[in-house]
Structures are given as structure tokens and as C-alpha cells.
Design an enzyme around this catalytic site. Structure first.
Site, PDB file in Angstrom:
ATOM      1  N   ASN A 194      -7.904  -1.671   2.604  1.00  0.00           N
ATOM      2  CA  ASN A 194      -8.508  -0.999   1.572  1.00  0.00           C
ATOM      3  C   ASN A 194     -10.006  -0.781   2.142  1.00  0.00           C
ATOM      4  O   ASN A 194     -10.837   0.394   1.938  1.00  0.00           O
ATOM      5  CB  ASN A 194      -8.462  -1.770   0.080  1.00  0.00           C
ATOM      6  N   SER A 222       0.712  -1.239   0.028  1.00  0.00           N
ATOM      7  CA  SER A 222       0.078  -0.123  -0.089  1.00  0.00           C
ATOM      8  C   SER A 222       0.697   1.094   0.041  1.00  0.00           C
ATOM      9  O   SER A 222       1.934   1.149   0.393  1.00  0.00           O
ATOM     10  CB  SER A 222      -1.004   0.259   1.205  1.00  0.00           C
TER      11      SER A 222
HETATM   12  P1  NDP Z   1      -1.242  -1.721 -13.776  1.00  0.00           P
HETATM   13  O1  NDP Z   1      -2.123  -2.411 -13.110  1.00  0.00           O
HETATM   14  O2  NDP Z   1      -1.738  -0.510 -14.929  1.00  0.00           O
HETATM   15  O3  NDP Z   1      -0.590  -2.954 -14.963  1.00  0.00           O
HETATM   16  C1  NDP Z   1       0.326  -2.743 -16.016  1.00  0.00           C
HETATM   17  C2  NDP Z   1       1.328  -3.742 -16.019  1.00  0.00           C
HETATM   18  O4  NDP Z   1       0.824  -4.934 -16.005  1.00  0.00           O
HETATM   19  C3  NDP Z   1       2.202  -3.385 -17.006  1.00  0.00           C
HETATM   20  O5  NDP Z   1       3.598  -3.584 -16.845  1.00  0.00           O
HETATM   21  C4  NDP Z   1       1.863  -4.594 -18.145  1.00  0.00           C
HETATM   22  O6  NDP Z   1       2.456  -4.837 -19.025  1.00  0.00           O
HETATM   23  C5  NDP Z   1       1.318  -5.571 -17.174  1.00  0.00           C
HETATM   24  N1  NDP Z   1       0.868  -6.690 -17.844  1.00  0.00           N
HETATM   25  C6  NDP Z   1      -0.661  -6.553 -18.114  1.00  0.00           C
HETATM   26  N2  NDP Z   1      -1.296  -7.701 -18.626  1.00  0.00           N
HETATM   27  C7  NDP Z   1      -0.146  -8.634 -18.882  1.00  0.00           C
HETATM   28  C8  NDP Z   1       0.074  -9.886 -19.207  1.00  0.00           C
HETATM   29  N3  NDP Z   1      -0.882 -10.474 -19.541  1.00  0.00           N
HETATM   30  N4  NDP Z   1       1.530 -10.269 -19.231  1.00  0.00           N
HETATM   31  C9  NDP Z   1       2.356  -9.605 -18.705  1.00  0.00           C
HETATM   32  N5  NDP Z   1       2.291  -8.311 -18.140  1.00  0.00           N
HETATM   33  C10 NDP Z   1       0.874  -7.871 -18.283  1.00  0.00           C
HETATM   34  O7  NDP Z   1       0.106  -1.196 -13.191  1.00  0.00           O
HETATM   35  P2  NDP Z   1       0.316  -0.702 -11.731  1.00  0.00           P
HETATM   36  O8  NDP Z   1       1.578  -0.444 -11.488  1.00  0.00           O
HETATM   37  O9  NDP Z   1      -0.786   0.606 -11.566  1.00  0.00           O
HETATM   38  O10 NDP Z   1      -0.268  -1.666 -10.714  1.00  0.00           O
HETATM   39  C11 NDP Z   1       0.357  -3.105 -10.856  1.00  0.00           C
HETATM   40  C12 NDP Z   1      -0.183  -3.868  -9.570  1.00  0.00           C
HETATM   41  O11 NDP Z   1      -0.139  -3.091  -8.429  1.00  0.00           O
HETATM   42  C13 NDP Z   1      -1.632  -3.889  -9.723  1.00  0.00           C
HETATM   43  O12 NDP Z   1      -2.144  -5.105  -9.478  1.00  0.00           O
HETATM   44  C14 NDP Z   1      -2.231  -2.729  -8.962  1.00  0.00           C
HETATM   45  O13 NDP Z   1      -3.534  -3.377  -8.526  1.00  0.00           O
HETATM   46  C15 NDP Z   1      -1.447  -3.044  -7.743  1.00  0.00           C
HETATM   47  N6  NDP Z   1      -1.402  -1.940  -6.777  1.00  0.00           N
HETATM   48  C16 NDP Z   1      -1.419  -0.553  -7.262  1.00  0.00           C
HETATM   49  C17 NDP Z   1      -1.329   0.580  -6.633  1.00  0.00           C
HETATM   50  C18 NDP Z   1      -1.657   1.800  -7.227  1.00  0.00           C
HETATM   51  O14 NDP Z   1      -1.551   2.927  -6.802  1.00  0.00           O
HETATM   52  N7  NDP Z   1      -1.701   1.933  -8.636  1.00  0.00           N
HETATM   53  C19 NDP Z   1      -1.293   0.473  -5.187  1.00  0.00           C
HETATM   54  C20 NDP Z   1      -1.013  -1.005  -4.953  1.00  0.00           C
HETATM   55  C21 NDP Z   1      -0.900  -2.275  -5.646  1.00  0.00           C
HETATM   56  P3  NDP Z   1       2.615  -3.976 -20.594  1.00  0.00           P
HETATM   57  O15 NDP Z   1       3.689  -2.765 -20.282  1.00  0.00           O
HETATM   58  O16 NDP Z   1       3.467  -5.039 -21.676  1.00  0.00           O
HETATM   59  O17 NDP Z   1       1.363  -3.717 -20.904  1.00  0.00           O
END
Ligand code: NDP
Length: 477
Positions: free
Chosen positions: A186, A128
Site C-alpha cells: 500500500n 489486495s
Molecule cells: P468494512 O471495513 O466496511 O467492514 C464492515 C464489516 O465489518 C461488516 O461485515 C460489519 O458487520 C463488520 N463489523 C464491524 N464491526 C464489527 C464487530 N464489532 N463485530 C463483528 N463484525 C463487525 O468492510 P470491507 O468489506 O470494506 O473490508 C473488510 C476488511 O477488508 C477491512 O479490514 C478492510 O480494511 C479490508 N480490505 C478492504 C479492501 C477494500 O477495497 N475495501 C481491500 C483490501 C482489504 P455488520 O454488517 O454487522 O455491521
């Protein structure tokens, strides 16, 4: 040279987490499905530490020191399963796959069990703090096997936020415990925000204060027992003026709150566990209500209180302080409910979660960080088996001091027609728990009447049924 740890998925969170590890002197392997993101990271941040970029999963896994530790930071759900499969194909027994995404704890339990069969550790980890936390120190909630935590824990503790020198990271418990606790975190965040929103709304409607004046009130509140990140940023958001129109920012934002799902998951789990998390549920449902513009438009003409209805004379002047107290009391209830849910899940799944430690790791790095959490930790330090946070002597006396104000606030809100589901349901929960006898006795009677569901008596052991349709004699059931 090989890497100490790897991060795959280099969007906002993964990129910042990788940089955080590098800033702490670790050699970090980095990989992303689309190689452009990896290149971008190297172009922008290679100078900050030791990164080992890879173009393929095979190369990425090979670049890790054994036991390998690979953190997945990709979109939760099917993408996580896909990446686990790719990584696992190149890993060897004893290696670790760490999922730092917002996974559902049920998925984490399934994944952990499946990987254990292949000799791999799977560590579902709640993280978080958003973008900023990932870079400068998040709150980290790792689940998985204790054995995996022995090797992985020190690295995570290094990059976690610190409060009074204590890292905001602790091994929560086996399999899905980490993601479960992150989910409840959350959920609590939802209820905190709902209570803040109700405070703002009631004060604005009742007293006609401007967002700028309200920002000042929240700034003031942040100097007392409510001191927290969410109160602090409430003052920022309320004080912000829209550049395009010169109007308060809060007045140009569409009033429909969205959600990604962790609040809903918390409530779904609470329903299954039978834990009344009314504060979180009201927050989730309030967002849902806001998201029905057609119904809201249709209902706009429904009768409300007389437009001249005003808060009771005398109450008016003190309403700001009353709302502050109601907010604090309702917040205690919301946290008590969230902690109950963790306690119940811990029993159900055999996780043995240390509740005081959860308060400790939420003190920094995460969205609900607050001074208040020290009090929760102290409550569990004093009594690990506390039946509810409400009866901890410190909280019990805080509630006792706040309750008159709390009742006035709920009454005022109802009188002038401002919805405060968070405040009112928290108060109802408080009064419900306090009650000597509840009308649940009548509910049992009704259930026995129409469905022969039986009831227990206050004066004798056993289950009973009354023959309602005949002579109303009572039988042992
Ligand atoms: P996103 O959730 O927007 O995910 C994007 C990433 O996932 C990119 O690197 C993308 O790769 C990759 N991806 C998506 N589909 C695939 C696939 N099938 N195979 C391989 N890679 C894939 O990124 P965030 O950084 O926002 O969040 C990452 C995680 O952290 C999520 O689970 C989110 O819920 C969690 N999280 C987020 C927070 C936040 O504040 N944003 C806080 C805490 C947790 P590509 O570049 O190739 O598309």
C-alpha cells in the site's frame, strides 16, 4: 455436509471473497454480525455455488470441516479482536483463524502469539485488489505458521489471481509478515499514485494540456515500460467528463487527498527500522499538505516565479518524454526503497521473506500490478542478496538512460513553481546513494562539537572525540 472454509464479515470484501471460493467449487460457510447481510448474500448469489449460512458464531464454527478455517473480513482494529474472541471460544486446537482485513502487523504479531498459546493458528493475511480482486482473483499475502499454510495455502492459491499460470499468493513468512508486506504494498501504491499525479500536474501546468489530451498521453505510456493498472486507470479518470457540468471530472473533485492509514504505517515502520522510504513519505506528506485548506488559502498570495517563466526553450517540446522517463526512474527508486524496507523487517523479525516472490505475487490481482514487477523478480532471481534494486544491471542502465531527463524535469518543475516532491526526493536519493563522500561527515563533526557524540575516522579504527572547547586535540573515545 460441512464447509471447506468459512467467511465472517460479509460487507463488500467478505461477500466477494466467499463468492470467489464458491466459484472454485468450495463449500463456503458464511456469517455476518448483522444477519441481514447473510440473507442478502443468499438472496443474490446462492445459485453461484455451495454456501452454508449461519445466524450465530457457534453455528458458523460448527459448520466447518476440521481443521476449521475461518476468514475474518471485518473492520480492522477492535472489531477484529472481538470477532477473534468469539470464534476462538468455539474452536479446537489445530483450527485456523485467518484475518484478511487491513490489520496493522504489530496487532497481527500480538494476536498470533496469543492464539498460539491456545493451540490455534492465526494467519494474518494481506489481500489486495479491492472489491473486484476479491471476486475474480486478488493478490494474497498470508503470514502465520508454515504448518498452517500447508493446509490453507492450496485454497488461497486457487482463488488468487494468476499470471502466466502462477498464483499471486505465497506464504510470506511467520506471524505478521503477510500484513507487513501488504502494508508496504500500500505504501508503494501511495508513491506510485503521487508520481503519476506529479506527472499530470507538471505537464498540465507547463504545457497547458487538457485532461483529455493528458489521458491520451497516459494511454500511450501504458503501451511501454510503464504499463500498469494505475497508469491505465489514470487515463480513464483523466478522460472522464462530469455529467452534471460537462467539465473534466478531475476539475470538479475537491483537491484534498484522504488516507486510511496504511501509507502512514509504512512510513512509521520505516522510521523505526531506519530505512529511507522517501518516496512513500513524500506521498503521505503530500496528501497531508493537500488536506490543509486553511493554510493553503492563507499561502495563496505568497510569491512564486514570474508568471512568464516557461520551461527552457528546447526542453519544452521534449517535456512529455522527459516526464515519462522521470516517472519511470522515480518509480524504480520508490520500489527499491519499499523492497529495502521488507528486507530490513525480514531481518529484524526473522521472517526470511523471499523478495523476488513478493514481486511475483504483486504481478496480478493487486493495485500496483505492473509489467515492471517481472523485472524486479528477475533482479532478485539473478541475485538474492542484491544490496539495492538500483544496482541490478537492468535497473542501473534504465536509470542511466533516464537520468538526464529526470534532472531536466526536476529543474523545470522548480523553475516554473510546480511541486514535484516525489520526483525530486527520488532523484536526491539516487544521487545520495551514488555519492563517493556525503556531507554526513560534517554532520558527525557538528554532533561531536556540541554533544561529544564522537566520530569514526577514514584512516584508523576506533571512535574519536575532539576537545572542541579547549585545545582541539583529538582523543580516542
Ligand atoms: P468494512 O471495513 O466496511 O467492514 C464492515 C464489516 O465489518 C461488516 O461485515 C460489519 O458487520 C463488520 N463489523 C464491524 N464491526 C464489527 C464487530 N464489532 N463485530 C463483528 N463484525 C463487525 O468492510 P470491507 O468489506 O470494506 O473490508 C473488510 C476488511 O477488508 C477491512 O479490514 C478492510 O480494511 C479490508 N480490505 C478492504 C479492501 C477494500 O477495497 N475495501 C481491500 C483490501 C482489504 P455488520 O454488517 O454487522 O455491521
Amino acid at each position: 455436509e460441512k464447509a471447506d472454509i468459512g467467511v465472517t464479515g460479509l460487507a463488500t470484501m467478505g461477500r466477494n471473497l466467499a463468492r470467489n471460493f464458491a466459484h472454485h467449487g468450495y463449500v463456503v460457510a458464511v456469517h455476518n454480525r448483522t444477519e441481514e447481510r447473510t440473507r442478502q448474500l443468499m438472496d443474490d448469489h446462492a445459485g453461484e455455488g455451495a454456501f452454508l449460512p449461519s445466524g450465530s458464531v457457534e453455528e458458523f464454527v460448527a459448520s466447518l470441516n476440521r481443521p476449521r478455517k475461518a476468514i475474518i473480513m471485518v473492520k480492522a482494529g477492535a472489531p477484529t479482536d472481538a470477532v477473534i474472541e468469539e470464534l476462538a471460544a468455539y474452536m479446537e486446537p489445530g483450527d485456523m483463524i485467518i484475518d484478511g482485513g487491513n490489520a496493522n502487523y504489530e496487532d497481527t504479531r500480538r494476536r498470533e502469539a496469543a492464539l498460539k498459546e491456545r493451540g490455534l493458528h492465526f494467519v494474518g493475511t494481506g489481500i489486495s485488489g479491492g472489491e473486484e480482486g476479491a471476486l475474480n482473483g486478488p493478490s494474497i499475502m498470508p503470514g502465520g505458521a508454515a504448518e498452517a499454510y500447508k493446509t490453507l495455502g492450496p485454497l488461497l492459491e486457487d482463488i488468487a489471481a494468476k499470471v502466466d499460470g502462477t498464483p499471486c499468493c505465497v506464504h510470506v513468512g511467520p506471524d505478521g509478515a503477510g500484513h507487513f508486506v501488504k502494508m508496504v504494498h500500500n505504501g508503494i501504491e501511495y508513491s506510485d499514485m503521487q508520481l503519476i499525479a506529479e506527472s499530470y500536474d507538471l505537464l498540465r501546468q507547463a504545457l497547458g494540456l487538457s485532461p483529455a489530451e493528458l489521458a491520451e498521453i497516459f494511454r500511450e505510456w501504458n503501451r511501454g515500460e510503464l504499463e500498469s493498472y494505475l497508469i491505465e486507470i489514470t487515463a480513464e479518470v483523466l478522460g472522464h467528463v462530469d455529467a452534471a457540468t460537462g467539465r473534466p471530472f478531475v476539475d470538479v473533485v475537491v483537491d484534498q487527498a484522504e488516507q486510511k492509514g496504511t501509507g502512514r504505517w509504512t512510513v512509521q515502520s520505516a522510521l523505526d527500522l531506519g530505512v529511507p522510504v522517501t518516496g512513500i513519505a513524500e506521498a503521505v506528506f503530500s496528501r497531508a499538505l493537500s488536506g490543509h485548506p486553511d493554510q493553503r488559502a492563507a499561502a495563496r498570495g505568497l510569491a512564486g516565479p514570474d508568471a512568464t517563466a516557461k520551461p527552457e526553450a528546447g526542453v519544452h517540446a521534449d517535456l512529455v518524454e522527459d516526464v515519462r522517463r522521470a516517472l519511470y526512474a522515480s518509480k524504480i527508486v520508490a520500489y527499491a526503497q519499499g523492497f529495502d524496507q521488507m528486507a530490513e523487517a525480514s531481518k529484524e523479525y526473522g521472517w526470511d521473506i523471499d523478495l523476488g516472490a513478493m514481486a511475483t505475487i504483486w504481478r496480478g490481482g493487486c493495485i500496483i500490478r505492473a509489467r515492471f514487477l517481472d523485472r524486479i523478480r528477475a533482479a532478485y532471481d539473478a541475485d538474492r542478496k542484491l544490496p539495492t534494486l538500483l544496482v541490478d544491471p537492468t535497473f542501473a542502465s534504465a536509470l542511466s538512460e533516464a537520468q538526464d531527463a529526470w534532472r531536466r524535469v526536476v529543474a523545470t518543475a522548480a523553475t516554473i513553481g510546480v511541486p514535484t516532491p516525489g520526483f525530486s526526493s527520488a532523484l536526491a536519493y539516487y544521487d545520495g546513494l551514488r555519492r563517493d563522500r556525503l556531507p554526513a561527515a560534517l554532520v558527525q563533526g557538528l554532533r561531536d562539537f556540541f554533544g561529544a557524540h564522537t566520530y569514526r575516522r577514514v584512516d584508523r579504527e576506533g571512535s574519536f572525540h575532539t576537545d572542541w572547547s579547549a585545545d582541539r586535540t583529538e582523543h580516542s573515545a
